[in-house]
Design a protein around this motif. Structure first.
Motif, PDB file in Angstrom:
ATOM      1  N   GLU A   1      39.727 -48.561 -30.971  1.00 16.46           N
ATOM      2  CA  GLU A   1      40.175 -47.225 -31.374  1.00 16.46           C
ATOM      3  C   GLU A   1      39.741 -46.926 -32.801  1.00 16.46           C
ATOM      4  O   GLU A   1      39.337 -45.820 -33.112  1.00 16.46           O
ATOM      5  N   ARG A   2      39.826 -47.937 -33.634  1.00 18.68           N
ATOM      6  CA  ARG A   2      39.476 -47.713 -35.030  1.00 18.68           C
ATOM      7  C   ARG A   2      37.986 -47.444 -35.195  1.00 18.68           C
ATOM      8  O   ARG A   2      37.564 -46.743 -36.097  1.00 18.68           O
TER       9      ARG A   2
ATOM     10  N   GLY B   1      36.338 -45.784 -33.147  1.00 15.49           N
ATOM     11  CA  GLY B   1      36.103 -44.437 -32.661  1.00 15.49           C
ATOM     12  C   GLY B   1      35.299 -44.349 -31.377  1.00 15.49           C
ATOM     13  O   GLY B   1      34.632 -43.371 -31.122  1.00 15.49           O
TER      14      GLY B   1
ATOM     15  N   ILE C   1      35.298 -44.051 -27.350  1.00 13.78           N
ATOM     16  CA  ILE C   1      36.234 -43.656 -26.294  1.00 13.78           C
ATOM     17  C   ILE C   1      35.964 -44.480 -25.034  1.00 13.78           C
ATOM     18  O   ILE C   1      34.835 -44.898 -24.775  1.00 13.78           O
TER      19      ILE C   1
ATOM     20  N   PRO D   1      35.232 -32.946 -25.419  1.00 14.79           N
ATOM     21  CA  PRO D   1      35.452 -34.307 -25.939  1.00 14.79           C
ATOM     22  C   PRO D   1      35.337 -34.357 -27.463  1.00 14.79           C
ATOM     23  O   PRO D   1      35.916 -35.230 -28.110  1.00 14.79           O
TER      24      PRO D   1
ATOM     25  N   TYR E   1      38.568 -34.625 -29.286  1.00 18.93           N
ATOM     26  CA  TYR E   1      39.165 -35.962 -29.310  1.00 18.93           C
ATOM     27  C   TYR E   1      38.459 -36.839 -30.337  1.00 18.93           C
ATOM     28  O   TYR E   1      39.079 -37.618 -31.048  1.00 18.93           O
ATOM     29  N   GLU E   2      37.129 -36.690 -30.392  1.00 18.92           N
ATOM     30  CA  GLU E   2      36.377 -37.485 -31.369  1.00 18.92           C
ATOM     31  C   GLU E   2      36.811 -37.135 -32.782  1.00 18.92           C
ATOM     32  O   GLU E   2      37.055 -38.021 -33.617  1.00 18.92           O
TER      33      GLU E   2
ATOM     34  N   MET F   1      40.081 -38.658 -33.473  1.00 17.82           N
ATOM     35  CA  MET F   1      39.958 -40.100 -33.657  1.00 17.82           C
ATOM     36  C   MET F   1      39.439 -40.438 -35.043  1.00 17.82           C
ATOM     37  O   MET F   1      39.903 -41.370 -35.683  1.00 17.82           O
TER      38      MET F   1
ATOM     39  N   GLY G   1      41.878 -40.554 -37.436  1.00 16.66           N
ATOM     40  CA  GLY G   1      42.806 -41.663 -37.296  1.00 16.66           C
ATOM     41  C   GLY G   1      43.999 -41.380 -36.407  1.00 16.66           C
ATOM     42  O   GLY G   1      45.033 -42.040 -36.539  1.00 16.66           O
TER      43      GLY G   1
ATOM     44  N   ALA H   1      46.559 -42.539 -29.719  1.00 12.17           N
ATOM     45  CA  ALA H   1      46.448 -41.940 -28.390  1.00 12.17           C
ATOM     46  C   ALA H   1      47.553 -40.914 -28.176  1.00 12.17           C
ATOM     47  O   ALA H   1      47.322 -39.827 -27.653  1.00 12.17           O
TER      48      ALA H   1
ATOM     49  N   ARG I   1      46.898 -37.797 -30.208  1.00 11.13           N
ATOM     50  CA  ARG I   1      45.829 -37.003 -29.586  1.00 11.13           C
ATOM     51  C   ARG I   1      46.387 -36.200 -28.417  1.00 11.13           C
ATOM     52  O   ARG I   1      46.058 -35.037 -28.221  1.00 11.13           O
TER      53      ARG I   1
END
Lengths: 299, 316
Positions: free
Chosen positions: A15-16, A18, A20, B203, B206-207, B210, B213, B216, B219
């Protein structure tokens, strides 16, 4: 505990960074596949139970001690046989089919004209008419069936399939029109302009340019209308009295239960056979169906 | 060579009066709207008004009624069965809607992953929605059988209960059983519609979250839910409306029993009007649903859809 901690660690790192959808497989198993499989099993189970009951002999049906209820040891056609040859079931299927086909054709005809007028002819106030038709879909049959019953009675249509053919469009037409307005909107207007410049009349444009392009929309509206009429219950229950004119959903519920004796085998066989026509139609056109369903909701 | 016919004068060939009229946009629009207007005015608007009028009369089957003012309503106001049906309808709608949306959203999120056998899974998910409600309700009726319920059998096998559960014999058992059947049938529509909404979310959002930081859960709350709001509003409106006016499921499984404990307003209206013969009273019950319907529609639509224009979304 240690396993859980070990699983968690790589997830945090991915996750860190980035990225998916790079969860570890065990985690994906637990979070996606297990719940999904549980969902699918729950959604399917009543059908499985329907099928298995329809083919079980009575001895197995009511004896859970000697036979596993989850399986059929000696499948039988006894229930289906009873249904087809000792009840009016074939007649009910035929009535339902006639009613569903007639009301679908009637609704499609009316809806195509209305949707074309609202979306393409764009008369003054056409968007208000579109909104009114959409609101008409929000009027539920449970509010309308009592006054409709008195009307049907006065018109002398009580106990006639014609009553159903005429009343089903009240909920089919708003939906089909709404769906077709969305579909016509997706067809480029330039195509019609070209035809207009080439000297085609408006009727020719509709018949030869727009409608052929709208066939997928027409098919999905048709499927919707057919399945909705096939599933309809309250009008058919209120407007039809004689056994041989009933539609399948009403007849299975009212004619197959004799007093306190429930012939579960025949009931399940009736439910199963009554579901097959819609399931078949829908399996052929599932893609049209889903795309128009989701398209209609997005409108 | 120089005949007039070869010179195009900019006009179309001469047409008859009728075909010219048929080519007029406004004439054609009126012609095209006639069938839908005739149909919906006769079989929808007129009965809607007639129903409201019937609610003020003492009409019975086979006998025209006379105007009795609010008598039906004052009678219903004193009628405990009517208030029980109002209570049931509200419990049924609220619980079923919450469960349908929680489970439907979960299923939609699961389906939004990359999965094998995608079309097969989608077909299975839609099946409960396709099959005629009454027919699947009969399957539930059998699943809830007091003696041969498969649920009781499994729970007994697992040692959780000793005696069969009386699914449809106890008021709360019966209500919850009906809600479970309604949720089962409603999940597919919610899941497939919300899935369509999920697939339109870019998407890149979401990126971006992310990179900032977001976890889930963050988000989900700050990207997925707001982006789903418009479609959620429409689906919720429909779901509330159709759950509130549900008739088939209850009529098929309990017919309002045991002892009127599961009557919804729609089934009570039917019970009083058609088998009971009191059309006026049945109509009054049906009319009593309208304020609830209008309120819940406005609430679910306005409460959720408002957020769309606040966020600067377009209106279509």
């Amino acid at each position: 505990m240690t396993e859980a901690a070990a699983e968690k660690a790589p997830v945090i790192t991915t996750e860190r960074t980035g990225v998916i959808n790079w969860d570890s497989l065990p985690r994906r198993m637990m979070v996606v596949y297990v719940p999904l499989i549980l969902f699918l099993l729950t959604l399917l189970f009543p059908f499985y139970w329907m099928v298995i009951t329809a083919f079980k002999p009575n001895a197995e049906l009511y004896n859970f001690n000697d036979y596993s209820p989850f399986w059929v040891s000696s499948p039988t056609l006894e229930h289906i046989n009873r249904l087809l040859f000792q009840t009016d079931y074939p007649q009910w299927l035929w009535t339902t089919m006639v009613v569903a086909v007639c009301s679908t054709v009637l609704s499609l005809f009316v809806s195509v004209l209305a949707a074309y007028a609202v979306q393409r002819l764009r008369f003054k106030g056409s968007q208000w008419v579109g909104l009114a038709i959409y609101l008409a879909y929000l009027v539920p049959p449970s509010i309308l069936f009592i006054p409709l019953a008195t009307m049907i009675f006065k018109m002398g249509l009580y106990d006639s399939p014609l009553a159903l053919i005429l009343t089903y469009p009240t909920f089919l037409v708003p939906f089909c029109t709404w769906l077709l307005i969305g579909y016509f909107k997706s067809i480029p207007y330039e195509l019609e302009e070209c035809a207009l410049i080439d000297g085609a009349t408006r009727l020719q444009i509709m018949w030869k340019v727009t409608l052929p392009l709208a066939v997928p929309g027409l098919i999905s509206a048709g499927i919707f209308a057919f399945t909705l009429s096939w599933n309809e219950f309250i009008y058919a229950l209120a407007f039809i009295q004689s056994s041989e004119k009933k539609t399948v959903p009403v007849a299975v519920l009212t004619q197959l239960v004799e007093g306190d004796v429930y012939h579960w085998g025949s009931l399940m066989a009736g439910a199963l056979l009554g579901s097959i026509p819609v399931a078949l139609i829908y399996s052929f056109f599932v893609d049209y169906y889903v795309s128009s369903l989701t398209g209609a909701v997005k409108e | 060579m120089a005949s007039a016919a070869t010179v195009w004068d900019g006009r179309r060939p001469e047409q008859s009066w009728l075909s010219r009229k048929l080519d007029d946009r406004r004439v054609l629009a009126i012609l095209f709207m006639l069938p839908v207007a005739a149909l919906l005015l006769t079989f929808l608007s007129y009965p809607l008004g007639l129903g409201i009028w019937l609610g003020f009369t003492d009409t019975r089957i086979g006998r025209d009624g006379i105007w009795i003012g609010l008598e039906n309503y004052t009678y219903l106001f004193e009628d405990s069965v009517f208030w029980l049906s109002v209570f049931n309808t509200i419990v049924y709608t609220v619980l079923a809607t919450i469960l349908k949306f929680a489970l439907g959203l979960w299923l939609a999120l699961l389906l939004n992953h990359h999965l094998p056998f995608k079309s097969l899974i989608r077909a299975i998910v839609l099946l409960p929605w396709i099959v005629p409600t009454v027919l699947s309700a009969i399957a539930f009726w059998w699943i809830y059988d007091p003696q041969f319920s498969i649920i009781s059998y499994v729970l007994k096998g697992m040692g959780i209960i000793d005696t069969n559960i009386d699914f449809l014999g106890e008021p709360w058992n019966a209500r919850l059983s009906l809600i479970a059947a309604n949720v089962w049938r409603g999940i597919p529509f919610v899941a497939i519609s919300l899935l369509a909404g999920l697939q339109t979310i870019s998407p890149s959002l979401y990126e971006a979250a992310m990179i900032d930081g977001a976890t889930a859960w963050e988000r989900f709350v700050h990207v997925t839910v707001p982006m789903l709001m418009p479609i959620l509003a429409v689906v919720l409106t429909f779901s509330v409306l159709f759950t509130f006016t549900d008739f088939q499921l209850v009529y098929a499984i309990t017919r309002g029993g045991p002892n009127n404990a599961t009557h919804l307003m729609a089934t009570l209206a039917f019970q009083r009007a058609i088998p009971g013969g009191y059309l006026g009273e049945g109509a009054a019950i049906a009319v009593a649903m309208i304020p609830f319907l209008v309120a819940s529609t406005i609430f679910s639509y306005v409460a959720l859809a408002r957020r769309k224009w606040q966020q600067g979304g377009s209106d279509d």
